[in-house]
Motif scaffolding. Structure first.
Motif, short mmCIF file in Angstrom:
data_model
loop_
_atom_site.label_atom_id
_atom_site.label_comp_id
_atom_site.label_asym_id
_atom_site.label_seq_id
_atom_site.Cartn_x
_atom_site.Cartn_y
_atom_site.Cartn_z
N THR A 100 -0.13 -39.60 37.70
CA THR A 100 0.87 -39.11 36.76
C THR A 100 1.79 -38.07 37.40
OG1 THR A 100 -0.64 -39.50 34.91
CG2 THR A 100 1.19 -37.99 34.52
N THR A 101 1.21 -37.15 38.13
CA THR A 101 2.03 -36.08 38.71
C THR A 101 2.83 -36.56 39.92
OG1 THR A 101 0.09 -35.34 39.98
CG2 THR A 101 0.53 -34.23 37.89
N ASN A 102 2.41 -37.66 40.53
CA ASN A 102 3.15 -38.19 41.68
C ASN A 102 4.22 -39.19 41.29
OD1 ASN A 102 1.76 -36.73 43.63
ND2 ASN A 102 0.20 -38.31 43.92
N GLU A 103 3.97 -39.94 40.21
CA GLU A 103 4.81 -41.12 39.93
C GLU A 103 5.64 -41.05 38.65
OE1 GLU A 103 5.07 -43.42 42.13
OE2 GLU A 103 3.45 -42.74 43.43
N ILE A 104 5.21 -40.27 37.66
CA ILE A 104 5.92 -40.29 36.38
C ILE A 104 7.04 -39.27 36.40
CG2 ILE A 104 5.70 -40.10 33.88
CD1 ILE A 104 4.15 -42.41 35.17
N GLU A 105 8.26 -39.73 36.24
CA GLU A 105 9.42 -38.85 36.29
C GLU A 105 9.37 -37.84 35.14
OE1 GLU A 105 14.29 -39.21 36.55
OE2 GLU A 105 13.06 -40.98 36.23
N ALA A 106 9.87 -36.65 35.40
CA ALA A 106 10.02 -35.57 34.41
C ALA A 106 8.74 -34.79 34.18
CB ALA A 106 10.55 -36.09 33.07
N THR A 107 7.70 -35.03 34.98
CA THR A 107 6.49 -34.22 34.81
C THR A 107 6.54 -32.93 35.60
OG1 THR A 107 5.32 -35.23 36.67
CG2 THR A 107 5.11 -36.32 34.55
N GLU A 108 7.46 -32.84 36.56
CA GLU A 108 7.58 -31.65 37.40
C GLU A 108 6.24 -31.32 38.07
OE1 GLU A 108 9.19 -28.54 34.97
OE2 GLU A 108 11.12 -29.54 34.76
N SER A 109 5.55 -32.38 38.51
CA SER A 109 4.30 -32.26 39.27
C SER A 109 3.16 -31.65 38.46
CB SER A 109 4.52 -31.44 40.55
OG SER A 109 5.46 -32.08 41.38
N GLU A 110 3.28 -31.60 37.14
CA GLU A 110 2.20 -31.13 36.29
C GLU A 110 2.01 -32.10 35.13
OE1 GLU A 110 1.59 -26.34 36.56
OE2 GLU A 110 2.86 -27.12 34.96
N THR A 111 0.82 -32.10 34.60
CA THR A 111 0.53 -32.91 33.42
C THR A 111 -0.48 -32.17 32.55
OG1 THR A 111 -0.21 -35.09 32.63
CG2 THR A 111 -1.36 -34.18 34.53
N ALA A 112 -0.47 -32.47 31.27
CA ALA A 112 -1.53 -32.01 30.38
C ALA A 112 -2.64 -33.05 30.38
CB ALA A 112 -0.98 -31.79 28.97
N LEU A 113 -3.77 -32.69 29.82
CA LEU A 113 -4.93 -33.57 29.79
C LEU A 113 -5.62 -33.39 28.44
CD1 LEU A 113 -6.82 -35.47 31.42
CD2 LEU A 113 -7.84 -33.43 32.44
N ALA A 114 -5.98 -34.49 27.79
CA ALA A 114 -6.66 -34.42 26.50
C ALA A 114 -7.88 -35.32 26.52
CB ALA A 114 -5.72 -34.83 25.37
N ALA A 115 -9.02 -34.82 25.99
CA ALA A 115 -10.26 -35.59 25.99
C ALA A 115 -11.07 -35.25 24.75
CB ALA A 115 -11.07 -35.31 27.25
N ILE A 116 -11.98 -36.15 24.40
CA ILE A 116 -12.75 -36.04 23.18
C ILE A 116 -14.23 -36.20 23.46
CG2 ILE A 116 -13.15 -37.10 20.91
CD1 ILE A 116 -10.22 -38.10 21.04
N SER A 117 -15.06 -35.34 22.85
CA SER A 117 -16.51 -35.48 22.84
C SER A 117 -17.10 -35.50 24.25
CB SER A 117 -16.89 -36.73 22.05
OG SER A 117 -18.27 -36.83 21.85
N PHE A 118 -17.88 -36.53 24.58
CA PHE A 118 -18.55 -36.60 25.87
C PHE A 118 -17.57 -36.69 27.03
CE2 PHE A 118 -21.78 -38.32 22.94
CZ PHE A 118 -22.87 -37.52 23.28
N ALA A 119 -16.33 -37.10 26.77
CA ALA A 119 -15.34 -37.21 27.85
C ALA A 119 -14.79 -35.85 28.26
CB ALA A 119 -14.19 -38.12 27.41
N VAL A 120 -15.07 -34.80 27.48
CA VAL A 120 -14.55 -33.47 27.81
C VAL A 120 -15.10 -32.99 29.15
CG1 VAL A 120 -14.62 -31.02 27.15
CG2 VAL A 120 -14.02 -32.77 25.45
N GLY A 121 -16.39 -33.20 29.40
CA GLY A 121 -17.00 -32.76 30.65
C GLY A 121 -16.33 -33.38 31.86
N PRO A 122 -16.28 -34.73 31.95
CA PRO A 122 -15.59 -35.35 33.08
C PRO A 122 -14.13 -34.94 33.20
CG PRO A 122 -16.96 -36.96 31.96
CD PRO A 122 -17.00 -35.72 31.12
N ALA A 123 -13.45 -34.72 32.07
CA ALA A 123 -12.04 -34.31 32.13
C ALA A 123 -11.90 -32.93 32.75
CB ALA A 123 -11.44 -34.33 30.73
N LEU A 124 -12.77 -31.99 32.38
CA LEU A 124 -12.68 -30.66 32.96
C LEU A 124 -13.08 -30.67 34.43
CD1 LEU A 124 -14.05 -28.42 30.05
CD2 LEU A 124 -11.70 -28.57 30.90
N ILE A 125 -14.06 -31.48 34.78
CA ILE A 125 -14.43 -31.62 36.19
C ILE A 125 -13.24 -32.18 36.98
CG2 ILE A 125 -15.93 -32.88 37.79
CD1 ILE A 125 -18.12 -32.71 35.57
N ALA A 126 -12.55 -33.16 36.40
CA ALA A 126 -11.37 -33.73 37.06
C ALA A 126 -10.28 -32.68 37.25
CB ALA A 126 -10.83 -34.90 36.24
#
Length: 378
Positions: A145-171
């Protein structure tokens, strides 16, 4: 994914939010009004919402991408006017993956208010086999996302739910991703896996001092069992435990004694752990799991990690009466980070990820939505 449809917003609630918005500055007024439109859109069901009347429908594009030789597929939701940044949206446990209708509706709503959504397909979450592989896949989605999607300015937000929160924060804490994630939205997430497992199986939450908790959701233990089966090397034990878990998810009174008697030395310790009801036995039962499973369990445990590596702002949304992951986990996550980096919104109408708020409960969700919209503008 949250079943957020049919949320009852009374005229009093709508009027109160609009009145409070009018007392704010112009920027806050617009943001507060948009937040109201977001929540009303999510509650509209099949009826046309105010947000749909005022915005064009975002376009959805399927993309295939590779990061360091690893292949992925994702959907990208493009708003008519990309006035907020990009967001990687992680789906929860669902066999429909990124095309789960509830997730699609949520992504369309966020895209209508200017976010560019990247929704990767995560195979582990489709077959209930959550692991550090999902953390790697989410990190790769951030890199893409930060390398290829135009208008992100090299940053992105991240959203996760329930058990996916742990892997998302580790990422979000990896060396080359920490500076790429601007903020993380975590709904009903965990902090300490041992404490979560103890609550799900025995009803005791040792991380929630003085909390009065409802009894745990009876199906949660079987979902936990499904999520760890892929680490067993014995295929017969895998099949037996999957059959047990799926039958119990359909009917908690289902008789599974015949399958239990056939379990071997790998499957039996895992079955004993998820059916245990003595809080004091949890640690000993964990120690008897196959070594590969224990290693993965520890790797996903946020309480064992140095959270100082997280640079992103963290928005935590959790229901006080959550019967799968107690709210103490989000409170401890907030406490584990420097003051001001994490913000917890305790939405009383949020039961794990199912939403049915009244007036005051809707207020907390509205405040959280305003915060997300504000961070998306930066």
């Amino acid at each position: 994914m949250s079943r957020i449809k049919n949320m009852p917003f009374s005229p009093r609630f709508v009027g109160l939010l609009l009145m409070l918005g009018l007392l704010s500055g112009c920027g806050a007024l617009n943001r507060g009004y948009e937040a109201l439109l977001v929540l009303e859109d999510l509650s509209a069901g099949s009826e046309e919402s105010w947000l749909e009347q005022r915005t064009s429908e975002p376009s959805r594009e399927k993309v295939n991408y590779a990061v360091k030789g690893r292949d992925y597929v994702a959907d990208i939701y493009h708003p008519e006017i990309p006035r907020r940044g990009a967001m990687v949206l992680v789906h929860g446990f669902t066999e429909e993956g990124r095309r789960d209708p509830r997730l699609v509706e949520f992504a369309m709503t966020l895209s209508r208010v200017g976010f560019t959504l990247v929704v990767p397909e995560l195979e582990g979450l489709k077959d209930f086999s959550i692991s550090t592989r999902e953390a790697q896949a989410i990190a790769d989605a951030v890199r893409y996302t930060t390398n290829e999607i135009e208008a992100t300015e090299s940053e992105t937000a991240l959203a996760a739910i329930s058990f996916a929160v742990g892997p998302a924060l580790i990422a979000a804490m990896q060396e080359d991703t920490a500076g790429r994630v601007s903020f993380v939205v975590a709904v009903g997430g965990y902090y300490d896996l041992t404490d979560m497992l103890r609550y799900v199986t025995t009803g005791e939450d040792r991380g929630g001092a003085a909390l009065e908790l409802p009894p745990p959701e009876s199906r949660a233990r079987w979902a936990m069992l499904l999520s760890q089966l892929h680490w067993l090397e014995d295929e017969e034990d895998q099949a037996l435990l999957e059959n047990i878990a799926r039958r119990k998810l359909e009917d908690r009174s289902a008789a599974v004694e015949a399958e239990v008697r056939r379990l071997g030395p790998q499957g039996r310790p895992l079955y004993n752990l998820v059916t245990n009801e003595d809080p004091d036995n949890v640690n000993a039962l964990l120690a008897k799991l196959p070594s590969r499973l224990r290693q993965e369990f520890k790797a996903l445990d946020l309480s064992r990690r140095d959270l100082d590596e997280l640079q992103a702002q963290l928005i935590l949304i959790h229901g006080p009466n959550d019967r799968v992951i107690p709210i103490s986990h989000s409170r401890r996550l907030e406490d584990a980070l420097p003051e001001g980096q994490a913000h917890l919104y305790e939405a009383a109408g949020l039961e794990h990820v199912d939403v049915s708020p009244g007036l005051l409960d809707g207020w907390e969700l509205w405040r959280a939505t305003v915060h997300v919209l504000k961070l998306g503008e930066q």
